[in-house]
Design a protein around this motif. Structure first.
Motif, PDB file in Angstrom:
ATOM      1  N   ASP A 286       0.881  -1.174   0.000  1.00  0.00           N
ATOM      2  CA  ASP A 286       0.000   0.000   0.000  1.00  0.00           C
ATOM      3  C   ASP A 286       0.917   1.223   0.000  1.00  0.00           C
ATOM      4  OD1 ASP A 286      -1.346   2.254   1.080  1.00  0.00           O
ATOM      5  OD2 ASP A 286      -2.729   1.027   2.227  1.00  0.00           O
ATOM      6  N   CYS A 288       0.869   4.211   1.206  1.00  0.00           N
ATOM      7  CA  CYS A 288       1.196   4.990   2.402  1.00  0.00           C
ATOM      8  C   CYS A 288       2.259   4.298   3.253  1.00  0.00           C
ATOM      9  CB  CYS A 288      -0.055   5.299   3.229  1.00  0.00           C
ATOM     10  SG  CYS A 288      -0.846   3.898   4.006  1.00  0.00           S
ATOM     11  N   TYR A 340      -4.821  11.400   0.622  1.00  0.00           N
ATOM     12  CA  TYR A 340      -3.905  10.883   1.646  1.00  0.00           C
ATOM     13  C   TYR A 340      -2.770  10.071   1.013  1.00  0.00           C
ATOM     14  CZ  TYR A 340      -2.471   7.572   5.347  1.00  0.00           C
ATOM     15  OH  TYR A 340      -1.756   6.784   6.214  1.00  0.00           O
ATOM     16  N   HIS A 341      -3.133   9.145   0.133  1.00  0.00           N
ATOM     17  CA  HIS A 341      -2.083   8.325  -0.476  1.00  0.00           C
ATOM     18  C   HIS A 341      -1.238   9.131  -1.457  1.00  0.00           C
ATOM     19  CE1 HIS A 341      -4.592   5.062   1.225  1.00  0.00           C
ATOM     20  NE2 HIS A 341      -3.397   4.538   1.453  1.00  0.00           N
TER      21      HIS A 341
HETATM   22 ZN   LIG Z   1      -2.678   3.194   2.915  1.00  0.00          ZN
END
Ligand SMILES: [Zn+2]
Lengths: 376, 316
Positions: A286, A288, A340-341
């Motif tokens: 992922d 993040c 966010y990412h």
């Molecule tokens: Zn994430």
């Protein structure tokens, strides 16, 4: 950034800038649920733009007056008439006779003001003592950890809110921005020893940090950044540091060697995630977590780039989760880009380039300038 | 749902279309109406049934609004003291919360709110929490908040009796579920004063059986190492575990380290890493550790080759 020595850059810089800019403009009503944390939207967008070298202070300087309105100071109804202050995420939360400031919105706002280079604000308007007092009131006396807000009426730490490593990190980062550097500085407002005790209690058996022994890259980054800001990384034992480095490097997903056996059996494994980072064991990579893991590694060892072969994670981010059409980064290859990412994917790349302050999550050059100008 | 009258409330309308606003949101009329009322009632701190109803509607549109949870809790605490049957009242609140939980799997305020309710409850029950925990884990078997909440319940109720069986069930469904594996560690760490040697031996057998089923799975290997270190003073089983791990690496230790193509496949890089860690702790077997790390770097886990070289440097 990430300009190859020959050939065009693989980073779609212009698209990313547009992506972040869009989030600062008019948002559809589907964003209503995020209204209370609007400072987060602002921070992720401005941080993303700063990473891609947009002069945000010139571009968004006109909005400072509106930003400053989110700073709320309350005089408490006690014998000393002490004041507390902090930020609300949205003016919708500014309610008479109710304390609604919280720690995350306060940190997001302060970092955004730093990036907007509103130094006058830090030097003359922001009341650092009452701000630090608000942080202090969020600390739980029994555990040393932090909740994110106060009871809106009694102004004591909220008994309905959770306490965890994220809020500990945010509390310490706010105090750091207010000028706290030495243990004595922090001790003026919080029980640093007790906080350190809490952080140490979140160490997991085989390295890394998490609640009740389930290690998590996000919490690990929060814990290590907090310790770094408190100049206390040396409190960790050598064995724990080594175990944590090993644990973090194991979060890099691989399609080679024995790992390929998992592709038929493990429902949370995808060979195409090769080079990316996951947040926990046996989860998909992922975007993040590339940032959370790299930031953690970078705080633990100067050899971090060599150890995790940063070109592999760069390839993962640019080839798999970067959205070349819309700009931004997605969580994984299946979803659309989200703010966010996008911010954390960009931050991971900037960290690799050595241009990013991972502890505070803003470009290093911006932080240097702030420190030079505002020494309290 | 009961209809409440708010006509006497003077709303505190939210300001829109401010100058130089960033991230301006196109609020729906409904959102503006609800927030206008909620702001007024919070400001007055009205603790009433209609205020309670309004918080439910706000939570529906903005579950991340931390103050609304705080407000709702204060209303509940106040009305509970006025109600004839506190237990019934709080159980109804928990029922409501169950529904909200199902609709907001990623929200974390729900879980701390739930904890506050249980602390307030005169006769809280772990059993009452099991169905919602089960539904949430069925929906996402690795949800960190849900697992943390389950662990909080174990500690709050001092009740660990169902935990091993529960974790076993989930491992049965998905042997790669790391949350279920770490839950076992949580169990042992918290129950370790009252366990027998037989139980420990059974647990070791459980781990080995699961590794036998799927040798290339990081979770049980990590757990095995932690479990062994946790109880190193209680049981002597090093040779048994080492012999077991060795069955997954073929005869690679006795082969010359050549090019990767010349080396055979092995069943588990984690077995090799486990052994390297074990061998590295003893000067007599250090050479084996160096060789095992070299093999990991060359063939069996090459993405981490610089880590393995770093481990070799540490040994020298
Ligand atoms: Zn994430």
């Amino acid at each position: 950034m990430c300009q190859a020595t020959n050939g065009p850059s693989r980073v779609v810089t212009k698209k990313h800038r547009k992506f972040f800019e869009r989030h600062l403009q008019l948002l559809p009503s589907s964003h209503q649920g995020h209204d209370v944390n609007r400072m987060a939207i602002i921070f992720y967008s401005i941080s993303g733009l700063s990473i891609f070298d947009v002069n945000v202070s010139a571009k968004y300087g006109d909005h400072l007056g509106w930003m400053r309105k989110h700073y709320i100071k309350t005089v408490l109804d006690d014998t000393e008439n002490t004041a507390i202050s902090g930020f609300v995420g949205s003016l919708v939360m500014n309610i008479p006779h109710a304390t609604t400031i919280n720690l995350p919105n306060t940190l997001f706002a302060l970092l955004s003001m730093i990036m907007l280079r509103d130094y006058e604000y830090f030097e003359t308007i922001l009341d650092k003592r009452s701000l630090a007092r608000f942080v202090s009131k969020c600390q739980r006396p029994d555990r040393g950890s932090f909740v994110s807000c106060l009871d809106y009426k009694t102004n004591c730490g909220s008994s309905v809110d959770s306490d965890d490593l994220r809020f500990c990190y945010i509390a310490v980062a706010i105090l750091y921005i207010c000028g706290c550097r030495s243990k004595e500085d922090f001790d003026e407002y919080i029980d640093t020893e007790k906080l350190l005790g809490y952080i140490m209690s979140q160490q997991c058996y085989n390295g890394a940090f998490g609640a009740h022994n389930e290690p998590h890259s996000g919490y690990t980054s929060c814990a290590l950044s907090t310790l770094a800001l408190l100049s206390s990384l040396e409190k960790l034992s050598d064995k724990f540091k080594e175990d944590t480095i090993t644990w973090l490097l194991h979060r890099q997903v691989s399609s080679h060697g024995c790992m390929k056996f998992e592709s038929e059996l493990n429902a949370s494994y995808d060979q195409s995630d090769d080079g990316g980072f996951q947040g926990r064991e046996n989860k998909f990579a992922d975007t993040c977590y590339a940032f959370w893991c790299l930031n953690s590694l970078h705080l633990l060892t100067k050899d971090w780039k060599m150890l995790c072969q940063t070109e592999l994670v760069t390839n993962y981010l640019l080839d798999r989760t970067q959205k070349t059409l819309t700009g931004g980064f997605s969580k994984n290859d299946e979803e659309d880009a989200d703010l966010y990412h996008s911010c954390l994917g960009s931050a991971a790349l900037a960290l690799i380039e050595g241009k990013f302050n991972g502890e505070l999550c803003i470009p290093q050059e911006i932080f240097n300038d702030f420190s030079k100008r505002c020494c309290f | 749902m009961e209809e409440y009258d708010y006509s006497d409330v003077k709303p505190l309308p939210i300001e829109t279309d401010l100058q130089d606003e960033l991230c301006r949101i196109m609020y729906t009329e409904d959102y503006k109406r609800l927030m206008g009322l909620a702001r007024a009632l919070i400001s007055l701190n009205e603790l009433s049934p209609r205020a309670l109803q309004l918080t439910a509607e706000i939570i529906d549109v903005a579950p991340a609004f931390y103050t609304i949870w705080n407000y709702r809790f204060n209303i509940v605490r106040h009305m509970m003291s006025e109600s004839e049957d506190t237990v019934l009242y709080l159980n109804k609140e928990l029922d409501w919360l169950d529904e909200v939980t199902l609709n907001n799997p990623k929200n974390y305020q729900i879980w701390s709110y739930r904890q506050s309710l249980l602390k307030l409850h005169p006769s809280p029950s772990f059993k009452r929490e099991l169905p919602i925990l089960k539904l949430m884990i069925d929906d996402d078997s690795k949800n960190y908040h849900v697992w943390s909440y389950r662990k909080w319940c174990c500690l709050f109720f001092s009740d660990f009796q169902h935990e091993l069986a529960y974790a076993s069930d989930l491992i049965e469904t998905d042997i790669y579920n790391n949350s279920a594996w770490t839950h076992r560690m949580f169990y042992w760490v918290n129950a370790k004063d009252v366990i027998s040697k037989v139980e420990l031996a059974d647990e070791l057998q459980f781990i080995m059986d699961k590794i036998q089923l799927v040798p290339q799975n990081i979770s049980p290997w990590t757990y095995l190492r932690g479990f062994q270190e946790l109880f190193h003073d209680r049981l002597q089983w090093d040779s048994k575990v080492v012999d077991f791990a060795t069955t997954f690496i073929g005869d690679v230790l006795s082969l010359p380290i050549g090019s990767p193509e010349d080396l055979p496949e092995i069943e588990s890089s984690y077995a090799l890493e486990f052994l390297a860690y074990h061998w590295g702790a003893d000067p007599c077997t250090r050479d084996n550790a160096v060789k095992a790390y070299s093999l990991l770097a060359i063939k069996y886990d090459p993405i981490r080759k610089n880590l393995w070289h770093h481990k070799i440097n540490n040994l020298n």
